[in-house]
Motif scaffolding. Sequence first.
Motif, mmCIF file in Angstrom:
data_model
loop_
_atom_site.group_PDB
_atom_site.id
_atom_site.type_symbol
_atom_site.label_atom_id
_atom_site.label_comp_id
_atom_site.label_asym_id
_atom_site.label_seq_id
_atom_site.Cartn_x
_atom_site.Cartn_y
_atom_site.Cartn_z
ATOM 1 N N GLU A 198 -43.698 -101.641 -47.502
ATOM 2 C CA GLU A 198 -42.906 -100.839 -46.570
ATOM 3 C C GLU A 198 -42.606 -99.427 -47.065
ATOM 4 O OE1 GLU A 198 -38.541 -100.904 -44.606
ATOM 5 O OE2 GLU A 198 -39.743 -102.699 -44.330
ATOM 6 N N SER A 237 -41.444 -102.974 -36.549
ATOM 7 C CA SER A 237 -40.974 -102.811 -37.933
ATOM 8 C C SER A 237 -41.213 -101.391 -38.443
ATOM 9 C CB SER A 237 -41.645 -103.831 -38.850
ATOM 10 O OG SER A 237 -43.053 -103.660 -38.856
ATOM 11 N N SER A 267 -48.523 -103.632 -39.150
ATOM 12 C CA SER A 267 -47.258 -104.366 -39.172
ATOM 13 C C SER A 267 -46.824 -104.635 -40.608
ATOM 14 C CB SER A 267 -47.408 -105.694 -38.432
ATOM 15 O OG SER A 267 -46.231 -106.445 -38.540
ATOM 16 N N ARG A 268 -45.533 -104.561 -40.831
ATOM 17 C CA ARG A 268 -44.973 -104.860 -42.159
ATOM 18 C C ARG A 268 -44.522 -106.310 -42.250
ATOM 19 N NH1 ARG A 268 -43.243 -99.520 -40.953
ATOM 20 N NH2 ARG A 268 -43.944 -98.116 -42.583
ATOM 21 N N PHE A 269 -44.606 -107.030 -41.155
ATOM 22 C CA PHE A 269 -44.155 -108.421 -41.116
ATOM 23 C C PHE A 269 -44.891 -109.229 -42.174
ATOM 24 C CE2 PHE A 269 -44.214 -112.777 -39.514
ATOM 25 C CZ PHE A 269 -42.851 -112.969 -39.355
ATOM 26 N N GLY A 270 -44.143 -109.885 -43.036
ATOM 27 C CA GLY A 270 -44.727 -110.708 -44.087
ATOM 28 C C GLY A 270 -45.265 -109.919 -45.265
ATOM 29 N N ASN A 271 -45.101 -108.618 -45.273
ATOM 30 C CA ASN A 271 -45.624 -107.788 -46.358
ATOM 31 C C ASN A 271 -44.670 -106.628 -46.616
ATOM 32 O OD1 ASN A 271 -47.285 -106.879 -48.337
ATOM 33 N ND2 ASN A 271 -48.967 -106.282 -47.007
#
Length: 92
Positions: free
Chosen positions: A27, A54, A19-23
Amino acid sequence: MRARRLAFGQAGSWPPLDSRFGNLDREPEQAAAVRRLVGEPPEGGDPVPVTHRSSLSALTGVYPASGEAVVPTPRREGRFTAAGRLSPADLD
């Protein structure tokens, strides 16, 4: 895990699909690795990457619903379109 081995022969994790959430700073590097994998699959079989919304959005521009499958199709210059979509409701 057993079902994945029966269906695909092997299963494993691969950091570019995380997951790219919060990072979001990772990306571009993650998306480039996924584009290479999907755009030029390895010999000996087609990969079936399972990832997060994402990652799919960065690859195809599609924002899938929870549990929805998106089939990316390579286009020019590392871009992809969604060749198909399958939602959990389609399986009922």
